[in-house]
Structure formats: C-alpha cells, structure tokens
Design a protein around this motif. Sequence first.
Motif, PDB file in Angstrom:
ATOM      1  N   VAL A   1      28.709  -0.482 -14.776  1.00  0.00           N
ATOM      2  CA  VAL A   1      29.373   0.579 -14.011  1.00  0.00           C
ATOM      3  C   VAL A   1      28.394   1.196 -13.015  1.00  0.00           C
ATOM      4  N   TYR A   2      27.179   1.459 -13.471  1.00  0.00           N
ATOM      5  CA  TYR A   2      26.156   2.020 -12.580  1.00  0.00           C
ATOM      6  C   TYR A   2      25.873   1.079 -11.418  1.00  0.00           C
ATOM      7  N   LEU A   3      25.757  -0.211 -11.704  1.00  0.00           N
ATOM      8  CA  LEU A   3      25.451  -1.185 -10.654  1.00  0.00           C
ATOM      9  C   LEU A   3      26.570  -1.245  -9.620  1.00  0.00           C
ATOM     10  N   ILE A   4      27.815  -1.221 -10.073  1.00  0.00           N
ATOM     11  CA  ILE A   4      28.954  -1.264  -9.148  1.00  0.00           C
ATOM     12  C   ILE A   4      29.013   0.010  -8.308  1.00  0.00           C
ATOM     13  N   GLU A   5      28.821   1.152  -8.950  1.00  0.00           N
ATOM     14  CA  GLU A   5      28.879   2.422  -8.228  1.00  0.00           C
ATOM     15  C   GLU A   5      27.802   2.495  -7.143  1.00  0.00           C
ATOM     16  N   THR A   6      26.584   2.108  -7.478  1.00  0.00           N
ATOM     17  CA  THR A   6      25.507   2.168  -6.490  1.00  0.00           C
ATOM     18  C   THR A   6      25.727   1.183  -5.355  1.00  0.00           C
ATOM     19  N   MET A   7      26.293   0.023  -5.650  1.00  0.00           N
ATOM     20  CA  MET A   7      26.559  -0.939  -4.586  1.00  0.00           C
ATOM     21  C   MET A   7      27.636  -0.465  -3.625  1.00  0.00           C
ATOM     22  N   ILE A   8      28.460   0.474  -4.075  1.00  0.00           N
ATOM     23  CA  ILE A   8      29.477   1.059  -3.192  1.00  0.00           C
ATOM     24  C   ILE A   8      28.907   2.255  -2.435  1.00  0.00           C
ATOM     25  N   PHE A   9      28.231   3.140  -3.141  1.00  0.00           N
ATOM     26  CA  PHE A   9      27.799   4.387  -2.538  1.00  0.00           C
ATOM     27  C   PHE A   9      26.538   4.239  -1.692  1.00  0.00           C
TER      28      PHE A   9
ATOM     29  N   ALA B   1      15.670   0.162 -10.200  1.00  0.00           N
ATOM     30  CA  ALA B   1      16.650  -0.066 -11.265  1.00  0.00           C
ATOM     31  C   ALA B   1      17.695  -1.082 -10.852  1.00  0.00           C
ATOM     32  N   MET B   2      18.191  -0.963  -9.619  1.00  0.00           N
ATOM     33  CA  MET B   2      19.188  -1.922  -9.139  1.00  0.00           C
ATOM     34  C   MET B   2      18.613  -3.332  -9.103  1.00  0.00           C
ATOM     35  N   ALA B   3      17.374  -3.477  -8.646  1.00  0.00           N
ATOM     36  CA  ALA B   3      16.756  -4.800  -8.575  1.00  0.00           C
ATOM     37  C   ALA B   3      16.621  -5.411  -9.961  1.00  0.00           C
ATOM     38  N   ALA B   4      16.231  -4.590 -10.936  1.00  0.00           N
ATOM     39  CA  ALA B   4      16.074  -5.100 -12.303  1.00  0.00           C
ATOM     40  C   ALA B   4      17.416  -5.518 -12.888  1.00  0.00           C
ATOM     41  N   LEU B   5      18.449  -4.687 -12.691  1.00  0.00           N
ATOM     42  CA  LEU B   5      19.761  -4.993 -13.266  1.00  0.00           C
ATOM     43  C   LEU B   5      20.431  -6.183 -12.580  1.00  0.00           C
ATOM     44  N   VAL B   6      20.071  -6.448 -11.340  1.00  0.00           N
ATOM     45  CA  VAL B   6      20.580  -7.652 -10.661  1.00  0.00           C
ATOM     46  C   VAL B   6      19.754  -8.870 -11.067  1.00  0.00           C
ATOM     47  N   LEU B   7      18.458  -8.657 -11.255  1.00  0.00           N
ATOM     48  CA  LEU B   7      17.567  -9.784 -11.574  1.00  0.00           C
ATOM     49  C   LEU B   7      17.843 -10.361 -12.955  1.00  0.00           C
TER      50      LEU B   7
ATOM     51  N   HIS C   1      35.309  15.371  -2.855  1.00  0.00           N
ATOM     52  CA  HIS C   1      35.826  14.837  -1.598  1.00  0.00           C
ATOM     53  C   HIS C   1      34.733  14.226  -0.730  1.00  0.00           C
ATOM     54  N   ASP C   2      33.464  14.555  -1.004  1.00  0.00           N
ATOM     55  CA  ASP C   2      32.356  14.168  -0.132  1.00  0.00           C
ATOM     56  C   ASP C   2      31.568  13.022  -0.771  1.00  0.00           C
ATOM     57  N   TYR C   3      31.744  11.829  -0.263  1.00  0.00           N
ATOM     58  CA  TYR C   3      31.076  10.670  -0.857  1.00  0.00           C
ATOM     59  C   TYR C   3      29.564  10.742  -0.669  1.00  0.00           C
ATOM     60  N   ARG C   4      29.091  11.427   0.360  1.00  0.00           N
ATOM     61  CA  ARG C   4      27.650  11.539   0.570  1.00  0.00           C
ATOM     62  C   ARG C   4      27.006  12.402  -0.514  1.00  0.00           C
ATOM     63  N   THR C   5      27.643  13.527  -0.816  1.00  0.00           N
ATOM     64  CA  THR C   5      27.122  14.371  -1.894  1.00  0.00           C
ATOM     65  C   THR C   5      27.263  13.674  -3.242  1.00  0.00           C
ATOM     66  N   MET C   6      28.378  12.970  -3.457  1.00  0.00           N
ATOM     67  CA  MET C   6      28.562  12.256  -4.712  1.00  0.00           C
ATOM     68  C   MET C   6      27.549  11.126  -4.866  1.00  0.00           C
ATOM     69  N   ALA C   7      27.158  10.501  -3.759  1.00  0.00           N
ATOM     70  CA  ALA C   7      26.113   9.479  -3.831  1.00  0.00           C
ATOM     71  C   ALA C   7      24.791  10.090  -4.279  1.00  0.00           C
ATOM     72  N   GLY C   8      24.450  11.264  -3.731  1.00  0.00           N
ATOM     73  CA  GLY C   8      23.241  11.951  -4.175  1.00  0.00           C
ATOM     74  C   GLY C   8      23.304  12.354  -5.633  1.00  0.00           C
ATOM     75  N   LEU C   9      24.498  12.732  -6.093  1.00  0.00           N
ATOM     76  CA  LEU C   9      24.665  13.082  -7.506  1.00  0.00           C
ATOM     77  C   LEU C   9      24.472  11.858  -8.398  1.00  0.00           C
ATOM     78  N   PHE C  10      25.054  10.736  -8.021  1.00  0.00           N
ATOM     79  CA  PHE C  10      25.013   9.549  -8.870  1.00  0.00           C
ATOM     80  C   PHE C  10      23.605   8.980  -8.994  1.00  0.00           C
ATOM     81  N   ILE C  11      22.806   9.007  -7.917  1.00  0.00           N
ATOM     82  CA  ILE C  11      21.470   8.427  -8.012  1.00  0.00           C
ATOM     83  C   ILE C  11      20.553   9.297  -8.870  1.00  0.00           C
ATOM     84  N   HIS C  12      20.939  10.560  -9.117  1.00  0.00           N
ATOM     85  CA  HIS C  12      20.136  11.418  -9.984  1.00  0.00           C
ATOM     86  C   HIS C  12      20.648  11.451 -11.421  1.00  0.00           C
TER      87      HIS C  12
END
Length: 464
Positions: free
Chosen positions: A147-155, A186-192, A239-250
Amino acid sequence: MGLSLDNDDEMMSDACHMRAALLTAGDLPGLPADLLPSDDRAGMLNHSESMANEAKDVARGLGREFSVRLSHPVVSAPFADTNARRPSVAFRQGEVEILSKILDEVDTTASKRMKEGFNETSFTLGVLNSFFIFFCFGRYPEHFWLVYLIETMIFVPSKFVSMYKARPLCQIFYYFDLCWFLNFVAMAALVLFPIAHCLDVISISTELRTHIYLAAVGAGCGPLLGATAVLPFVAFLFHDYRTMAGLFIHLLPPMVIYTLLWNHEDIQEAWPNVFDLSYIENTEFFPQSGPIFLPGTGLGSVAGNGIALYFLWFVPYVMWMVSVGLDLPRTSRRRKKRDGTSYPAMYDTVFHSTVRGGLAILIGKVCWGRPREVSIKQMENNDFELRDFLVYMLAHMLAAVSSIFVLAYPCFFSKQAHLCIIAGLIFLCTHRGSKRYTYYSTAMYGRMIRKNFDNLMAENAKSK
C-alpha cells in the motif's frame, strides 16, 4: 435607520394641542361643522384615525425615497422637505466601486481554491483514500508495505509536477531534503526486493538486508516521526494532494516499520520469497559498545545504522548547499554570466523556505545579535549568511540524532508505545487539518476583505 425623535415629539405635541383646541372651541370661525366631534369619544376616534393616516403617509414617503437612494448610489440633492425622515447611510459611488473590487478579489480567490482541488470530489477521494490506508494497516498489515509503495508512486510524481510549476521559485530541490531522501531509499528497497525475487538477476545477501532493515527502523521511527510531530504543515487536508503527499512521506514509513517489527511473521508467511526476516529476533538497538559512539561506527544496530544513514544524506547535502544551493534563490545571485550580469533566481530550497518564515530573525538575534531590520532584509532577498546555514544544519543534526534515541527506542522495544505514538500523531495531524478547514470557512475571507479594503482605501487616499 436612525430617525430623530425630537421632531416627532414636537409634531405630536402640536397635533394634540390643536385637537384639544378644536374640542374646546367648536365655534371657531371658518371651521366646517362636520369636522367638529360630537363628543369626547368621537374626538378620540378621529384623533386615532388621523394619526394612522399620517403614519401611512410617512411610511410611503420613506419607502419611495429609500428606493430612489438605493437605485441611485450618488445622491446630489437633499429632500425637498427638510423635516422629512431619511436613511442614516447613503453609499457614494466610490464606496460601491471599492466593495465591487473586494468582492471580485473574493471570487478570484474562491475560483483559485477550486482549481487547486478545494472541491467535493477531491475531498471525498482524500477521505476515502485515508480510510483505505488505515483499514489496510489494521486488517492486512502483511500487505501494508505494498500500500505504501502504491501510494508513493502516485503522490510523488504528482508532488513533483506541482513543485516544478511552483512560482515565483521552482521547488524541485525540495526533493534533496532528508524526509524525501529517506522515502526514496525505502521505495528503492521495496522495489528491489520483488525484482530480485522475480528476475533472479540480483542477489541480496542476508547481511545487506539486515543493515537496510536496521537503518529503516532507526530513521523511520526517529527523524520521520519527529518531523511529523514538529512540522506544522504535516496535516490531513483531504482535498489537497500536495499536503497529503507531505503527510504520507512522514507518517506512512513509521507505519510500515510497525508492521515489520510487530507483524513480521505474517509478512514472512505472505511474502516468503520477497522478505527474509529471519534475522529480526537477533537485532539490537544499541551497539555492543553502548549508546555513545561516533557516526559511522556501531553498525549492526538500529541506532548505529540509523545515524549512519542520516550522515549519508547530511554530508553531501551540506556540501551541495554551501557550493550551489545557498546562491540559487538569492535575488542578486553571486554567480555571474559572461557579460557580468547575475543569473536569475529560479529555484528554492527547504532551508530558504524555512528560515525566511521568521527563523532567520531568531538565529540572528540569539546567535549573532544581528538587528531585526538586517534579518528582514535578508529574508526579503533570500540572501542568508553561511553561518546561519551552519547553525540551522547543526540544530537539524542534533534533532535528528536525538529523535532516534527518544522516539525509535520505545518503538523498538514496545508495540504499545509504537502504536500510541502513531495514534497520537494521527490525532495531531487531524487537529492541524481541522484548524486549517476552520480558517478556510471562517477567518480567511474576513481577513482577505479587511486587507483589500485597507489597500483600496489607501490607494484612494493617495489619489486624492
């Protein structure tokens, strides 16, 4: 309406006196007999009827006059009857133009918010996505890394586009910040890991997997959790995907670490060939030498690997900022073209964005005794001193390393503590978002109207 009562009292008094005279002097010359009351009761009835007719006439007159004033904002002539009642406020043409400009600005801001995603569709998708994340975290922890990998690849790509288009300064170098660096690792490791299993072309030893895991626990439950706690922009703005992206990476990396720490058996069972977590039971938080060690030493422990990963970012970042980054946002850049003119300021950095919010004033006052006016001038021109940057990075380093000892330590040893910290941060981020929505729906437009009104009134005063 503020109608004067003094004239009313005088008129009522004159009318009563006149009627009293008529009642007592029925033989006045020239008065028709049918106007004289037959007795006191008839006189009182006539008095009431006449007063009601007067009130109706006054109301009709005020209504007609008020309608004329509303349809003609500029009133050039007074009423013909100086004793007639009038509205207390009459708008001038200039005032109407000011209000029209302010309302236009409000409409422009509302349209801008809508284009940026402040609408029911974006809000609904943001809420549903958050529910989906928390549902998967609680119900399917063994799949949460996916789920984390999919979310980060979108945001992450969406965030990149918005940062690239940001004006007046492009924000793509925000990706050089620590939080983004840790998420890219983290993304590189989970893809690798899946690629190594599916293609069988990359061999990842158990020792390397162990070091990656230990560094992830230290950095994910240390600096990222700490940043989530102290950064005010990390909030649930659905409503703000930019703020939600900052939230998700933390927030999402510490949640992934939670599943690796406390649901590693389920993950191993669900993904036996992707994750090798047999080493987890033998990991230690501190190296054998103890909790005090130099960066780069103490490898093979959570604290040692986490601090080593931090300095793998810290050293190159400081070198880049000193040589290139500090000059990029300056209004008058130090780097010159061949003709001797300065290159234009085009790019921003996280350091400049942070210190020009007021931190430069604090650093200048506490560390150097710098006058406030000088710090404000530096903030306006994005021209900060090297010593300001070094103090900023020293504080950054101390906070990041301390967070590993303060936050990652209890998360590593206690499932309940780890879960309570995550739950507390979710509550904090939700509270920040609710404050922002409260501001959007209440104070924002009021402040905007007052600000524009003051500006327009100042312009009108200068023009006169």
